[in-house]
Scaffold this motif. Structure first.
Motif, PDB file in Angstrom:
ATOM      1  N   SER A  58      49.343  40.212  41.533  1.00 36.08           N
ATOM      2  CA  SER A  58      48.773  40.808  40.182  1.00 36.08           C
ATOM      3  C   SER A  58      47.518  41.570  40.679  1.00 36.08           C
ATOM      4  CB  SER A  58      48.523  39.384  39.291  1.00 36.08           C
ATOM      5  OG  SER A  58      49.581  39.036  38.850  1.00 36.08           O
ATOM      6  N   LEU A  59      46.621  41.016  41.479  1.00 37.23           N
ATOM      7  CA  LEU A  59      45.600  41.611  41.671  1.00 37.23           C
ATOM      8  C   LEU A  59      45.666  42.957  42.531  1.00 37.23           C
ATOM      9  CD1 LEU A  59      43.241  38.679  42.586  1.00 37.23           C
ATOM     10  CD2 LEU A  59      43.190  39.778  40.398  1.00 37.23           C
ATOM     11  N   PRO A  60      46.379  43.002  43.538  1.00 37.53           N
ATOM     12  CA  PRO A  60      46.773  44.159  44.447  1.00 37.53           C
ATOM     13  C   PRO A  60      47.369  45.390  43.290  1.00 37.53           C
ATOM     14  CG  PRO A  60      47.115  42.316  45.808  1.00 37.53           C
ATOM     15  CD  PRO A  60      46.971  41.737  44.368  1.00 37.53           C
ATOM     16  N   ALA A  61      48.213  44.731  42.382  1.00 40.03           N
ATOM     17  CA  ALA A  61      48.584  45.895  41.586  1.00 40.03           C
ATOM     18  C   ALA A  61      47.766  46.337  40.694  1.00 40.03           C
ATOM     19  CB  ALA A  61      49.715  45.283  40.838  1.00 40.03           C
ATOM     20  N   LEU A  62      46.546  45.539  40.332  1.00 40.47           N
ATOM     21  CA  LEU A  62      45.637  46.315  39.442  1.00 40.47           C
ATOM     22  C   LEU A  62      44.916  47.007  40.387  1.00 40.47           C
ATOM     23  CD1 LEU A  62      44.108  43.344  37.359  1.00 40.47           C
ATOM     24  CD2 LEU A  62      44.770  45.417  36.526  1.00 40.47           C
ATOM     25  N   ASP A  63      44.460  46.692  41.782  1.00 42.38           N
ATOM     26  CA  ASP A  63      43.834  47.547  42.396  1.00 42.38           C
ATOM     27  C   ASP A  63      44.531  48.991  42.739  1.00 42.38           C
ATOM     28  OD1 ASP A  63      42.114  45.861  42.945  1.00 42.38           O
ATOM     29  OD2 ASP A  63      42.810  45.184  44.837  1.00 42.38           O
ATOM     30  N   MET A  64      45.923  49.084  42.561  1.00 45.03           N
ATOM     31  CA  MET A  64      46.802  50.181  42.697  1.00 45.03           C
ATOM     32  C   MET A  64      46.598  50.845  41.343  1.00 45.03           C
ATOM     33  SD  MET A  64      50.204  48.702  44.861  1.00 45.03           S
ATOM     34  CE  MET A  64      50.981  50.154  44.543  1.00 45.03           C
ATOM     35  N   ILE A  65      46.468  50.588  40.170  1.00 43.37           N
ATOM     36  CA  ILE A  65      46.245  51.255  39.042  1.00 43.37           C
ATOM     37  C   ILE A  65      44.933  51.885  39.142  1.00 43.37           C
ATOM     38  CG2 ILE A  65      45.882  51.169  36.486  1.00 43.37           C
ATOM     39  CD1 ILE A  65      47.755  48.591  36.632  1.00 43.37           C
ATOM     40  N   LYS A  66      44.050  51.334  39.527  1.00 45.96           N
ATOM     41  CA  LYS A  66      42.640  51.879  39.537  1.00 45.96           C
ATOM     42  C   LYS A  66      42.703  53.075  40.762  1.00 45.96           C
ATOM     43  CE  LYS A  66      37.843  51.159  40.548  1.00 45.96           C
ATOM     44  NZ  LYS A  66      36.655  50.001  41.253  1.00 45.96           N
ATOM     45  N   GLY A  67      43.461  52.762  41.922  1.00 46.37           N
ATOM     46  CA  GLY A  67      43.684  53.607  43.069  1.00 46.37           C
ATOM     47  C   GLY A  67      44.157  54.863  42.493  1.00 46.37           C
ATOM     48  N   THR A  68      45.177  55.167  41.367  1.00 47.65           N
ATOM     49  CA  THR A  68      45.565  56.475  40.833  1.00 47.65           C
ATOM     50  C   THR A  68      44.694  57.433  40.554  1.00 47.65           C
ATOM     51  OG1 THR A  68      46.210  55.703  38.887  1.00 47.65           O
ATOM     52  CG2 THR A  68      47.926  55.227  40.448  1.00 47.65           C
ATOM     53  N   ILE A  69      43.432  57.001  40.119  1.00 49.99           N
ATOM     54  CA  ILE A  69      42.208  57.692  39.517  1.00 49.99           C
ATOM     55  C   ILE A  69      42.106  58.835  40.430  1.00 49.99           C
ATOM     56  CG2 ILE A  69      40.154  57.759  38.435  1.00 49.99           C
ATOM     57  CD1 ILE A  69      40.777  55.123  37.296  1.00 49.99           C
ATOM     58  N   PRO A  70      41.364  58.602  41.648  1.00 54.27           N
ATOM     59  CA  PRO A  70      41.252  59.789  42.447  1.00 54.27           C
ATOM     60  C   PRO A  70      42.219  60.489  43.026  1.00 54.27           C
ATOM     61  CG  PRO A  70      40.989  57.423  43.780  1.00 54.27           C
ATOM     62  CD  PRO A  70      41.263  57.290  42.285  1.00 54.27           C
ATOM     63  N   LYS A  71      43.544  60.047  43.076  1.00 55.17           N
ATOM     64  CA  LYS A  71      44.805  60.730  43.437  1.00 55.17           C
ATOM     65  C   LYS A  71      45.039  61.726  42.350  1.00 55.17           C
ATOM     66  CE  LYS A  71      46.920  56.997  46.308  1.00 55.17           C
ATOM     67  NZ  LYS A  71      47.937  56.104  46.139  1.00 55.17           N
ATOM     68  N   MET A  72      44.930  61.317  41.040  1.00 51.16           N
ATOM     69  CA  MET A  72      45.220  62.291  39.916  1.00 51.16           C
ATOM     70  C   MET A  72      44.324  63.263  39.899  1.00 51.16           C
ATOM     71  SD  MET A  72      48.243  61.282  38.934  1.00 51.16           S
ATOM     72  CE  MET A  72      48.619  62.041  37.231  1.00 51.16           C
ATOM     73  N   ILE A  73      43.058  63.113  39.842  1.00 41.75           N
ATOM     74  CA  ILE A  73      42.087  64.071  39.720  1.00 41.75           C
ATOM     75  C   ILE A  73      42.010  65.008  40.939  1.00 41.75           C
ATOM     76  CG2 ILE A  73      39.482  64.074  40.130  1.00 41.75           C
ATOM     77  CD1 ILE A  73      39.150  61.693  38.579  1.00 41.75           C
TER      78      ILE A  73
END
Length: 288
Positions: free
Chosen positions: A102-117
């Motif tokens: 669960s916690l790494p999955a949350l980190d992956m959600i946050k990690g999409t932000i710089p990729k999408m920007i």
């Protein structure tokens, strides 16, 4: 691909589920560029796997999604299935049995932000096929429309984890990521999008304070834990956020004050005690 999801959801045999996931993994490795609209169904299969009670199946599904993230993230975006990808990660984050996923999955959600920007800022915009449209259509991965769809998917996903996870640590991290993201990137939001974020993401965090049908079915004990942990932190974050962006948000301040009113009437000692501090901070900022 739909039969794969049905088998994964309804067949009790873990060996069969394992074989389904291996087939999908092989399919991705062999012909990823041929999937196109198939990514939508593929991600829905993985979201189903994320809800499993078998640790081996959840781990295998998560490993596949993590591999897809590292190697095929551009394909997911290009085929218009980014919201489905976030929904898949949300299911992993909400899994009640496996916090270590669960916690790494949350980190992956946050990690999409710089990729999408980064994708949005490319000099040559990425052409995106809309997998959710009834007829074939494309859009460019640039401009306000693209960013609004991206931001909403991420923010709504984090809100869903806060509201639906049974794990206090997972809820706390999702809440931190939600308000960190709003505060860090909110300066790029239009007033109209701020209104959308407030009404559909921020204010629903406090639906359990209402006496109407919006309140979830919770035992008094669960509600007490929710109020004394997640709800208090959410209230502090709301005050911090809306005082920080007061000029953008002053038109909906009456709704923020309404939250204070609901908190005071709950009869929860911790919620009542937080009121003087939050009220003082709020008044200091709004009177300057």
């Amino acid at each position: 691909l739909m039969p794969f999801r049905e088998v994964l959801a309804n067949n009790p045999d873990v060996a069969i589920k394992d074989m389904v996931l291996r087939c999908l993994s092989q399919m991705i490795q062999a012909r990823p560029h041929h999937l196109r609209s198939g990514w939508k169904t593929m991600l829905s299969v993985f979201a189903t796997g994320a809800c499993e009670s078998s640790e081996s199946i959840v781990h295998m599904t998560f490993d596949i999604v993590r591999s897809v993230t590292n190697e095929r993230f551009g394909d997911i975006v290009a085929n218009g299935t980014f919201p489905d990808y976030i929904s898949c990660l949300v299911e992993f984050s909400k899994n009640q049995k496996f916090q270590k996923i669960s916690l790494p999955a949350l980190d992956m959600i946050k990690g999409t932000i710089p990729k999408m920007i980064e994708i949005a800022n490319k000099s040559t915009p990425l052409e995106i096929n809309d997998a959710h449209a009834l007829t074939a259509s494309t859009m460019q991965a640039s401009g306000d429309d693209f960013l609004i769809k991206f931001w909403f998917a991420v923010l709504y996903g984090l809100k869903e984890v806060v509201m639906q996870s049974d794990d206090v640590e997972v809820r706390k991290r999702a809440l931190v990521y939600l308000f960190e993201t709003l505060k860090k990137h909110g300066s790029s939001f239009t007033p109209e999008f701020w209104t959308t974020v407030s009404r559909q993401i921020v204010f629903p965090l406090f639906d359990d304070l209402k006496s109407s049908g919006d309140r979830r079915k919770m035992t008094p004990e669960d509600l007490s834990v929710w109020l004394s942990t997640t709800m208090i932190e959410a209230l502090r974050n709301v005050v911090d956020l809306y005082t920080y962006y007061f000029d953008n948000m002053k038109d909906i301040m009456r709704h923020v004050l309404g939250l204070f009113s609901m908190c005071i009437t709950q009869g929860n000692v911790q919620l009542i005690l937080i009121w003087p501090c939050t009220h003082h901070c709020f008044v200091q900022i709004t009177t300057h």
